[in-house]
Write an enzyme that holds these catalytic residues in place. Structure first.
Site, PDB file in Angstrom:
ATOM      1  N   GLY A 152       0.825  -1.218   0.000  1.00  0.00           N
ATOM      2  CA  GLY A 152       0.000   0.000   0.000  1.00  0.00           C
ATOM      3  C   GLY A 152       0.852   1.259   0.000  1.00  0.00           C
TER       4      GLY A 152
ATOM      5  CB  VAL B 262       0.526   4.230   6.200  1.00  0.00           C
ATOM      6  CG1 VAL B 262      -0.658   3.288   6.136  1.00  0.00           C
ATOM      7  CG2 VAL B 262       0.077   5.612   6.579  1.00  0.00           C
ATOM      8  CG  ASP B 263      -1.506  -0.050   8.832  1.00  0.00           C
ATOM      9  OD1 ASP B 263      -2.025   1.013   8.465  1.00  0.00           O
ATOM     10  OD2 ASP B 263      -1.932  -1.168   8.505  1.00  0.00           O
TER      11      ASP B 263
ATOM     12  NE  ARG C  20      -3.014  -5.130   6.069  1.00  0.00           N
ATOM     13  CZ  ARG C  20      -3.563  -4.913   4.877  1.00  0.00           C
ATOM     14  NH1 ARG C  20      -4.815  -5.239   4.648  1.00  0.00           N
ATOM     15  NH2 ARG C  20      -2.859  -4.355   3.912  1.00  0.00           N
TER      16      ARG C  20
ATOM     17  CD  GLU D  25      -7.910  -0.619   7.837  1.00  0.00           C
ATOM     18  OE1 GLU D  25      -6.715  -0.472   7.599  1.00  0.00           O
ATOM     19  OE2 GLU D  25      -8.770  -0.791   6.960  1.00  0.00           O
TER      20      GLU D  25
ATOM     21  CE1 TYR E  31      -6.840   2.807   0.072  1.00  0.00           C
ATOM     22  CE2 TYR E  31      -8.980   3.544  -0.732  1.00  0.00           C
ATOM     23  CZ  TYR E  31      -8.105   2.516  -0.415  1.00  0.00           C
ATOM     24  OH  TYR E  31      -8.496   1.215  -0.551  1.00  0.00           O
ATOM     25  CG  MET E  32      -8.721  11.817   1.701  1.00  0.00           C
ATOM     26  SD  MET E  32     -10.070  12.793   2.271  1.00  0.00           S
ATOM     27  CE  MET E  32      -9.285  14.373   2.380  1.00  0.00           C
ATOM     28  CB  ILE E  33      -4.510   9.434   6.602  1.00  0.00           C
ATOM     29  CG1 ILE E  33      -4.578   7.909   6.546  1.00  0.00           C
ATOM     30  CG2 ILE E  33      -5.800   9.993   7.171  1.00  0.00           C
ATOM     31  CD1 ILE E  33      -4.516   7.288   7.935  1.00  0.00           C
TER      32      ILE E  33
HETATM   33  N1  LIG Z   1       4.725 -14.333   2.988  1.00  0.00           N
HETATM   34  C1  LIG Z   1       5.068 -13.763   1.823  1.00  0.00           C
HETATM   35  N2  LIG Z   1       6.007 -14.324   1.036  1.00  0.00           N
HETATM   36  C2  LIG Z   1       6.367 -13.755  -0.132  1.00  0.00           C
HETATM   37  N3  LIG Z   1       5.838 -12.605  -0.598  1.00  0.00           N
HETATM   38  C3  LIG Z   1       4.901 -11.996   0.137  1.00  0.00           C
HETATM   39  C4  LIG Z   1       4.467 -12.528   1.385  1.00  0.00           C
HETATM   40  N4  LIG Z   1       3.509 -11.715   1.885  1.00  0.00           N
HETATM   41  C5  LIG Z   1       3.371 -10.700   0.988  1.00  0.00           C
HETATM   42  N5  LIG Z   1       4.200 -10.864  -0.055  1.00  0.00           N
HETATM   43  C6  LIG Z   1       4.327 -10.008  -1.219  1.00  0.00           C
HETATM   44  O1  LIG Z   1       4.800  -8.723  -0.821  1.00  0.00           O
HETATM   45  C7  LIG Z   1       4.164  -7.676  -1.552  1.00  0.00           C
HETATM   46  C8  LIG Z   1       3.534  -6.655  -0.643  1.00  0.00           C
HETATM   47  O2  LIG Z   1       2.780  -7.294   0.384  1.00  0.00           O
HETATM   48  P1  LIG Z   1       1.550  -6.581   1.107  1.00  0.00           P
HETATM   49  O3  LIG Z   1       1.189  -7.419   2.270  1.00  0.00           O
HETATM   50  O4  LIG Z   1       0.490  -6.303   0.106  1.00  0.00           O
HETATM   51  O5  LIG Z   1       2.092  -5.158   1.523  1.00  0.00           O
HETATM   52  P2  LIG Z   1       3.144  -4.698   2.626  1.00  0.00           P
HETATM   53  O6  LIG Z   1       4.466  -5.199   2.218  1.00  0.00           O
HETATM   54  O7  LIG Z   1       3.041  -3.230   2.561  1.00  0.00           O
HETATM   55  O8  LIG Z   1       2.689  -5.288   3.928  1.00  0.00           O
HETATM   56  C9  LIG Z   1       3.160  -8.360  -2.473  1.00  0.00           C
HETATM   57  O9  LIG Z   1       3.715  -8.426  -3.758  1.00  0.00           O
HETATM   58  C10 LIG Z   1       2.975  -9.736  -1.854  1.00  0.00           C
HETATM   59  O10 LIG Z   1       2.668 -10.723  -2.823  1.00  0.00           O
HETATM   60  O1  LIG Z   2      -6.888  -0.757  -0.208  1.00  0.00           O
HETATM   61  P1  LIG Z   2      -5.463  -1.153  -0.109  1.00  0.00           P
HETATM   62  O2  LIG Z   2      -4.565  -0.399  -1.002  1.00  0.00           O
HETATM   63  O3  LIG Z   2      -5.280  -2.628  -0.232  1.00  0.00           O
HETATM   64  O4  LIG Z   2      -4.942  -0.733   1.311  1.00  0.00           O
HETATM   65  C1  LIG Z   2      -5.644  -0.833   2.504  1.00  0.00           C
HETATM   66  C2  LIG Z   2      -4.727  -1.217   3.629  1.00  0.00           C
HETATM   67  O5  LIG Z   2      -3.455  -0.699   3.489  1.00  0.00           O
HETATM   68  C3  LIG Z   2      -2.929  -0.278   4.732  1.00  0.00           C
HETATM   69  O6  LIG Z   2      -2.697   1.098   4.624  1.00  0.00           O
HETATM   70  C4  LIG Z   2      -1.673  -1.029   5.089  1.00  0.00           C
HETATM   71  O7  LIG Z   2      -0.945  -1.269   3.967  1.00  0.00           O
HETATM   72  P2  LIG Z   2       0.418  -2.047   3.997  1.00  0.00           P
HETATM   73  O8  LIG Z   2       0.245  -3.384   4.633  1.00  0.00           O
HETATM   74  O9  LIG Z   2       0.773  -2.132   2.564  1.00  0.00           O
HETATM   75  O10 LIG Z   2       1.362  -1.154   4.739  1.00  0.00           O
HETATM   76  C5  LIG Z   2      -3.973  -0.623   5.765  1.00  0.00           C
HETATM   77  O11 LIG Z   2      -4.052   0.334   6.765  1.00  0.00           O
HETATM   78  C6  LIG Z   2      -5.207  -0.764   4.944  1.00  0.00           C
HETATM   79  O12 LIG Z   2      -6.012  -1.761   5.480  1.00  0.00           O
HETATM   80 MG   LIG Z   3       1.373  -4.972   5.598  1.00  0.00          MG
END
Ligand SMILES: Nc1ncnc2c1ncn2[C@@H]1O[C@H](COP(=O)(O)OP(=O)(O)O)[C@@H](O)[C@H]1O
Ligand SMILES: O=P(O)(O)OC[C@H]1O[C@](O)(COP(=O)(O)O)[C@@H](O)[C@@H]1O
Ligand SMILES: [Mg+2]
EC number: 2.7.1.11
Length: 471
Positions: free
Chosen positions: A115, A233-234, A279, A333, A392-394
């Site tokens: 995100g 952001v969380d 989240r 949330e 998303y504004m934040i």
């Molecule tokens: N356990 C995992 N192993 C490998 N890739 C992962 C895993 N969890 C998430 N990813 C990959 O990392 C990227 C971002 O993950 P996501 O959970 O959406 O956001 P964030 O990294 O911000 O928490 C995505 O491309 C996702 O497929």
């Molecule tokens: O609608 P999207 O882009 O999937 O994002 C929503 C979620 O992304 C977050 O901002 C967290 O995102 P990340 O795990 O990527 O840091 C949560 O607070 C929210 O639930």
């Molecule tokens: Mg995450």
């Protein structure tokens, strides 16, 4: 002559290293976390002088460079009697005197995943400018739209001119996505495109993916450094003090709280209800509550709550309305997911492309529960709920000044680490000092709100909200 940069025992003189437990090196009273280095599996790599030596803007003095034995302590608070040591420490981030890449031989790739978060563009900008200006790297590429971008399209070549004003933009110019993690395809693409430094900007999910990429690169014995920059952001990534963009998001959240307060105050029996991102952690809600002072109740995922009966939310709000005529409720949330009644459809837990749970709308549910409660108990009295969901504004905004500075230091720390041959690491501040932390550790360290510590007690003392049976 190549000095094994990762080997603090060698750096400090072996006689000072007391023991070498797996994963750590104990030197006197310090238990230093081992940091992966390219020489762990490519022992005869050459070293080069740091080009910063000749940079007219730096004139490095001896203190400019970080020694392999410079450490950042994990805990700065301790009870001298109860925890006499050894104390856990990490390698300090910063430039090393000798580096493991010939600068003109570097082909760097930068990717953003997950995100949005304020400051992503600043990190990209500073990676490009830092690689170019500090280390004279001339081949820098942006991978588009997250992990899938490694294998699904061409990377964009970047230079300081192109990224000049990016720190003023929200979002990520490189684009991002969830899902699309295919280990073999990603590592094949990294190898085929000749990248030898990979900078990965992402949250907890991204870091778990980075662990797999790093392990696969190691398994293939490739001379490729992988560096992570934690983005969320969380603020749910552990070990580091806080994630970049978090403060900006809290500032934006306060604007929503302030509007909710104005609406509530201007109504008879007015309730302002604000739902904020988070989240499975309530950091944004908690910090926005503490800094705004207008909040009467802060509901977070780490603290269960209930609506009816003694000590419940309705009873508390009833008293607040009686005393003040209005109230403001902030809800993260991820809060209350267990008490929202599930329909047949919502019973099956929805997941996003990365496998993260998609939550039921706690704000919408709470708004209708509040209205029903008042209509039942006080049918003849005026009542208003104004519900604000800034979503998303934040996060879809440029970083504020503090976060922009923070992003710059993170980017430069990552560059110095990769240039020094470290790999499979994440950089971030620990107790205010920048450190390198093994990505494996960061990927599994979740940062949740501790409802037993002073900060949560502070929230309760500001709001006087109920403890919902935890007392
Ligand atoms: N356990 C995992 N192993 C490998 N890739 C992962 C895993 N969890 C998430 N990813 C990959 O990392 C990227 C971002 O993950 P996501 O959970 O959406 O956001 P964030 O990294 O911000 O928490 C995505 O491309 C996702 O497929
Ligand atoms: O609608 P999207 O882009 O999937 O994002 C929503 C979620 O992304 C977050 O901002 C967290 O995102 P990340 O795990 O990527 O840091 C949560 O607070 C929210 O639930
Ligand atoms: Mg995450």
């Amino acid at each position: 002559m190549a000095m094994p940069a990762n080997n603090a025992a060698a750096a400090c003189g072996d006689h000072r290293a007391d023991s070498s437990e797996e994963g750590y090196l104990t030197i006197r009273n310090i238990k230093l976390q081992r940091l992966p280095h390219l020489t762990d599996y490519l022992p005869s790599l050459e070293t080069y002088p740091n080009p910063v030596d000749n940079n007219p803007f730096f004139h490095p003095v001896s203190e400019f460079y970080i020694n392999p034995s410079d450490v950042v302590l994990r805990q700065i608070l301790s009870d001298g009697f109860l925890s006499p040591g050894p104390h856990l420490a990490y390698h300090r981030a910063g430039p090393r005197k000798r580096i493991y890449f010939e600068p003109r031989g570097v082909r760097a790739a930068i990717v953003t995943c997950g995100g949005l978060c304020p400051g992503m563009n600043t990190v990209i900008r500073e990676l490009v400018v830092g690689l170019w200006e500090l280390y004279e790297v001339r081949e820098i590429f942006g991978v588009r739209a997250g992990y899938r971008g490694f294998y699904s399209g061409e990377a964009v070549e970047l230079n300081p001119k192109m990224v000049h004003g990016w720190h003023r933009k929200g979002g990520t110019v490189l684009e991002t996505s969830r899902g699309g993690f295919d280990l073999d395809k990603i590592v094949n693409a990294i190898q085929d495109r000749g990248f030898n430094q990979v900078y990965i900007i992402g949250g907890d999910g991204t870091m778990r993916g980075m662990v797999e990429i790093f392990n696969e690169i190691k398994r293939r014995n490739l001379n490729i450094a992988v560096a992570g920059i934690p983005k969320t952001v969380d603020n749910d990534v552990g070990i580091i003090d806080r994630s970049f963009g978090f403060q900006t998001a809290v500032e934006m959240a306060q604007q929503a709280i302030s509007a909710a307060h104005t609406e509530a105050e201007s109504a008879v029996n007015g309730i302002g209800l604000v739902k904020l991102m988070g989240r499975s952690t309530g950091h944004i809600a908690l910090h926005a509550t503490l800094s705004s002072r207008d909040v009467d109740c802060c509901l977070i995922p780490e603290n269960d709550f209930y609506l009816e009966g003694r000590g419940g939310l309705f009873e508390f709000l009833e008293n607040r309305l009686k005393d003040n005529g209005h109230a403001v409720v902030v809800v993260a949330e991820g809060a209350g997911q267990d008490i929202i009644p599930k329909t047949d459809q919502s019973h099956v837990e929805e997941k996003d492309e990365s496998g993260n749970p998609v939550f039921l709308d706690v704000g919408g549910w709470l708004k209708s529960e509040l209205k029903n409660w008042w209509a039942m108990d006080h049918p003849k009295e005026l009542f208003t709920v104004k519900y604000i969901d800034p979503t998303y504004m934040i996060r879809a905004v440029p970083a504020n000044a503090t976060d922009n500075l923070y992003c710059t230091l993170l980017a430069h720390s990552a560059i110095h680490g990769a240039m020094a041959g470290y790999t499979g690491f994440v950089c971030g501040p620990i107790n205010g000092n920048y450190a390198y932390i093994p990505v494996e550790e960061v990927a599994h360290a979740k940062n949740v709100v501790n409802t037993r510590d002073h900060k949560w007690a502070w929230v309760r003392s500001i709001t006087n909200q109920p403890d919902f049976g935890r007392g």
